[in-house]
Scaffold this motif. Structure first.
Motif, PDB file in Angstrom:
ATOM      1  N   LEU A  49      18.360  16.353  -4.569  1.00 55.78           N
ATOM      2  CA  LEU A  49      19.436  17.218  -4.994  1.00 55.78           C
ATOM      3  C   LEU A  49      20.560  17.253  -3.976  1.00 55.78           C
ATOM      4  O   LEU A  49      21.722  17.376  -4.326  1.00 55.78           O
ATOM      5  N   ALA A  50      20.211  17.130  -2.708  1.00 54.17           N
ATOM      6  CA  ALA A  50      21.241  17.117  -1.678  1.00 54.17           C
ATOM      7  C   ALA A  50      22.166  15.922  -1.850  1.00 54.17           C
ATOM      8  O   ALA A  50      23.353  15.990  -1.558  1.00 54.17           O
ATOM      9  N   LEU A  51      21.632  14.814  -2.331  1.00 52.33           N
ATOM     10  CA  LEU A  51      22.450  13.637  -2.592  1.00 52.33           C
ATOM     11  C   LEU A  51      23.290  13.827  -3.842  1.00 52.33           C
ATOM     12  O   LEU A  51      24.442  13.404  -3.910  1.00 52.33           O
ATOM     13  N   LEU A  52      22.724  14.485  -4.845  1.00 50.75           N
ATOM     14  CA  LEU A  52      23.378  14.580  -6.136  1.00 50.75           C
ATOM     15  C   LEU A  52      24.466  15.625  -6.203  1.00 50.75           C
ATOM     16  O   LEU A  52      25.518  15.413  -6.786  1.00 50.75           O
ATOM     17  N   SER A  53      24.210  16.805  -5.645  1.00 49.52           N
ATOM     18  CA  SER A  53      25.093  17.918  -5.947  1.00 49.52           C
ATOM     19  C   SER A  53      25.439  18.739  -4.722  1.00 49.52           C
ATOM     20  O   SER A  53      24.839  18.623  -3.669  1.00 49.52           O
ATOM     21  N   LEU A  54      26.453  19.581  -4.912  1.00 52.55           N
ATOM     22  CA  LEU A  54      26.873  20.525  -3.893  1.00 52.55           C
ATOM     23  C   LEU A  54      26.179  21.848  -4.151  1.00 52.55           C
ATOM     24  O   LEU A  54      25.714  22.113  -5.262  1.00 52.55           O
TER      25      LEU A  54
ATOM     26  N   LEU B   2      28.515  17.781  -9.422  1.00 49.42           N
ATOM     27  CA  LEU B   2      27.495  16.739  -9.566  1.00 49.42           C
ATOM     28  C   LEU B   2      28.128  15.369  -9.325  1.00 49.42           C
ATOM     29  O   LEU B   2      29.250  15.112  -9.762  1.00 49.42           O
ATOM     30  N   ALA B   3      27.398  14.509  -8.624  1.00 41.12           N
ATOM     31  CA  ALA B   3      27.922  13.214  -8.198  1.00 41.12           C
ATOM     32  C   ALA B   3      28.570  12.455  -9.358  1.00 41.12           C
ATOM     33  O   ALA B   3      27.957  12.252 -10.410  1.00 41.12           O
ATOM     34  N   ASN B   4      29.810  12.036  -9.140  1.00 40.29           N
ATOM     35  CA  ASN B   4      30.580  11.286 -10.127  1.00 40.29           C
ATOM     36  C   ASN B   4      31.466  10.333  -9.336  1.00 40.29           C
ATOM     37  O   ASN B   4      32.582  10.671  -8.947  1.00 40.29           O
ATOM     38  N   GLU B   5      30.967   9.122  -9.069  1.00 38.73           N
ATOM     39  CA  GLU B   5      31.644   8.291  -8.073  1.00 38.73           C
ATOM     40  C   GLU B   5      31.142   6.849  -8.074  1.00 38.73           C
ATOM     41  O   GLU B   5      30.011   6.557  -8.474  1.00 38.73           O
ATOM     42  N   THR B   6      32.018   5.970  -7.604  1.00 37.56           N
ATOM     43  CA  THR B   6      31.666   4.614  -7.225  1.00 37.56           C
ATOM     44  C   THR B   6      32.333   4.366  -5.884  1.00 37.56           C
ATOM     45  O   THR B   6      33.561   4.333  -5.793  1.00 37.56           O
ATOM     46  N   ASP B   7      31.527   4.233  -4.828  1.00 34.54           N
ATOM     47  CA  ASP B   7      32.058   4.098  -3.483  1.00 34.54           C
ATOM     48  C   ASP B   7      31.034   3.400  -2.601  1.00 34.54           C
ATOM     49  O   ASP B   7      30.009   2.911  -3.087  1.00 34.54           O
ATOM     50  N   ALA B   8      31.308   3.349  -1.296  1.00 33.08           N
ATOM     51  CA  ALA B   8      30.413   2.649  -0.381  1.00 33.08           C
ATOM     52  C   ALA B   8      29.086   3.369  -0.205  1.00 33.08           C
ATOM     53  O   ALA B   8      28.081   2.754   0.184  1.00 33.08           O
ATOM     54  N   ILE B   9      29.042   4.677  -0.495  1.00 30.04           N
ATOM     55  CA  ILE B   9      27.807   5.449  -0.345  1.00 30.04           C
ATOM     56  C   ILE B   9      27.003   5.457  -1.633  1.00 30.04           C
ATOM     57  O   ILE B   9      25.779   5.298  -1.624  1.00 30.04           O
ATOM     58  N   VAL B  10      27.669   5.656  -2.760  1.00 27.08           N
ATOM     59  CA  VAL B  10      27.009   5.654  -4.074  1.00 27.08           C
ATOM     60  C   VAL B  10      27.661   4.546  -4.896  1.00 27.08           C
ATOM     61  O   VAL B  10      28.641   4.772  -5.614  1.00 27.08           O
ATOM     62  N   GLY B  11      27.141   3.339  -4.768  1.00 23.83           N
ATOM     63  CA  GLY B  11      27.721   2.180  -5.439  1.00 23.83           C
ATOM     64  C   GLY B  11      26.912   1.748  -6.639  1.00 23.83           C
ATOM     65  O   GLY B  11      25.779   2.184  -6.854  1.00 23.83           O
ATOM     66  N   GLY B  12      27.489   0.884  -7.437  1.00 19.55           N
ATOM     67  CA  GLY B  12      26.802   0.358  -8.611  1.00 19.55           C
ATOM     68  C   GLY B  12      27.772  -0.313  -9.553  1.00 19.55           C
ATOM     69  O   GLY B  12      28.983  -0.324  -9.323  1.00 19.55           O
TER      70      GLY B  12
ATOM     71  N   ARG C 168      32.854  11.008  -0.683  1.00 15.81           N
ATOM     72  CA  ARG C 168      32.046  11.403  -1.835  1.00 15.81           C
ATOM     73  C   ARG C 168      32.951  11.999  -2.905  1.00 15.81           C
ATOM     74  O   ARG C 168      34.074  12.437  -2.636  1.00 15.81           O
ATOM     75  N   SER C 169      32.433  12.064  -4.147  1.00 14.50           N
ATOM     76  CA  SER C 169      33.145  12.663  -5.265  1.00 14.50           C
ATOM     77  C   SER C 169      32.143  13.368  -6.165  1.00 14.50           C
ATOM     78  O   SER C 169      31.129  12.788  -6.549  1.00 14.50           O
ATOM     79  N   PHE C 170      32.433  14.648  -6.505  1.00 17.78           N
ATOM     80  CA  PHE C 170      31.556  15.461  -7.343  1.00 17.78           C
ATOM     81  C   PHE C 170      32.364  16.054  -8.486  1.00 17.78           C
ATOM     82  O   PHE C 170      33.340  16.780  -8.251  1.00 17.78           O
ATOM     83  N   ASN C 171      31.968  15.754  -9.728  1.00 20.04           N
ATOM     84  CA  ASN C 171      32.638  16.337 -10.894  1.00 20.04           C
ATOM     85  C   ASN C 171      32.439  17.858 -10.851  1.00 20.04           C
ATOM     86  O   ASN C 171      31.317  18.355 -10.817  1.00 20.04           O
ATOM     87  N   SER C 172      33.528  18.599 -10.850  1.00 16.46           N
ATOM     88  CA  SER C 172      33.462  20.054 -10.724  1.00 16.46           C
ATOM     89  C   SER C 172      32.714  20.685 -11.895  1.00 16.46           C
ATOM     90  O   SER C 172      32.910  20.303 -13.054  1.00 16.46           O
ATOM     91  N   ASN C 173      31.875  21.658 -11.577  1.00 18.62           N
ATOM     92  CA  ASN C 173      31.167  22.429 -12.590  1.00 18.62           C
ATOM     93  C   ASN C 173      32.115  23.463 -13.185  1.00 18.62           C
ATOM     94  O   ASN C 173      32.868  24.108 -12.459  1.00 18.62           O
TER      95      ASN C 173
END
Length: 240
Positions: A4-9, A44-54, A162-167
Motif C-alpha cells: 500500500l505504501a507503494l500504491l497510495s498516499l 492512487l498510483a497513476n503513472e509511467t515513470d522510472a520508478i513505476v514503469g511498464g 511519482r504521480s497519484f490520481n487524486s481521490n
C-alpha cells in the motif's frame, strides 16, 4: 503495508491547500475535486515513470462515467494527479464492461503529446505534492449511451518522481453521472485489475471527460426546419 505504501498516499501525512473546481471548458463529466481537508483524502498510483514503469503504462486508475441521451463525441480526457513528474505525453484508454479481475473491452486508446497533451496546476496540493491536471485532447471517440471507464496516465519514462490520481471522496463539484465505489486499478508491476477500494477508500477519482453531446433527433429536425425556413426567406428576398 509495504504494498500500500507503494500504491497510495495516506491521510496521516496530509497537509495541503484547497482550491476551486477545475473542470475544463467542454466538460461532460467530472468525478469531483480533491479535498485535502477530508481525513480520508488519498491518491492512487497513476503513472509511467522510472520508478513505476511498464507498457503501455506502469499503473493506471479507471474512473467510471455514464453517457446519456443519444451519446457523446469525446474530444479529451483528463486526470488530476498529485505529482512530482514533468510528463511530455499522456496515455489514455476508454473501456466498457469492467469488473473485478476483468478489464472488460478496450474501446479506444492512444498516446498524446505535443499540442495534444498539457499539464496544468489546479491550485490544490496535498501530502507535499502539487496537484496537476494532465489533459489529452485531439480525440474523436463516439460513444453510445451506457457506462464506461476512463484512464489518463501521465508519462515520463526518465522521471524519478511519482504521480497519484487524486481521490474525490464526496464528488465535490462533480459533473455528470457516475457509480460510486465502482472504480478500478491496474498495474504492470502487480499484474491485476481490481476494484480500487481493495487498496483503500476510493469511491471516485478526480478525472473527467471533454466533448459534446449528440443532439436528440427532435433537435436535428428543428435545426433542419430552421435552415429550410431561412433558405425560404432568402429566396423570397432575392425574388423581390
Amino acid at each position: 503495508m509495504k504494498r500500500l505504501a507503494l500504491l497510495s498516499l495516506f491521510a496521516v501525512l496530509l497537509s495541503g491547500t484547497l482550491a476551486s473546481a477545475q473542470c475544463p471548458s467542454g466538460c461532460l463529466f467530472y468525478g469531483g475535486d480533491f479535498d485535502p481537508n477530508n481525513p480520508n483524502a488519498n491518491g492512487l498510483a497513476n503513472e509511467t515513470d522510472a520508478i513505476v514503469g511498464g507498457d503501455p503504462y506502469g499503473a493506471a486508475t479507471y474512473q467510471n462515467f455514464v453517457v446519456g441521451g443519444q451519446g457523446w463525441n469525446i474530444t479529451g480526457l483528463f486526470t488530476n494527479n498529485l505529482s512530482t513528474l514533468t510528463p511530455s505525453s499522456g496515455y489514455w484508454e476508454i473501456r466498457k464492461g469492467v469488473s473485478e479481475g476483468n478489464g472488460g473491452t478496450l474501446i479506444a486508446s492512444g498516446t498524446e503529446s505535443g499540442g495534444n497533451f498539457s499539464q496544468t496546476p489546479t491550485g490544490r496540493s496535498g501530502f507535499g505534492y502539487t496537484e496537476y491536471t494532465d489533459l489529452v485532447t485531439g480525440l474523436n471517440v463516439n460513444l453510445p449511451s451506457g457506462m464506461y471507464w476512463l484512464a489518463t496516465v501521465p508519462t515520463c519514462p526518465t522521471c524519478n518522481g511519482r504521480s497519484f490520481n487524486s481521490n474525490s471522496l464526496e464528488g465535490l463539484n462533480a459533473v455528470g453521472t457516475q457509480v460510486s465505489d465502482d472504480q478500478f486499478w491496474n498495474s504492470s508491476f502487480f499484474d491485476e485489475f481490481t476494484n480500487a477500494d481493495n487498496l483503500g477508500v476510493f469511491p471516485t477519482f478526480s478525472s473527467g471527460v471533454l466533448g459534446t453531446e449528440v443532439p436528440e433527433p427532435s433537435s436535428l429536425i428543428m435545426l433542419g426546419s430552421g435552415l429550410l425556413a431561412a433558405a425560404g426567406v432568402v429566396r423570397r428576398r432575392l425574388s423581390l
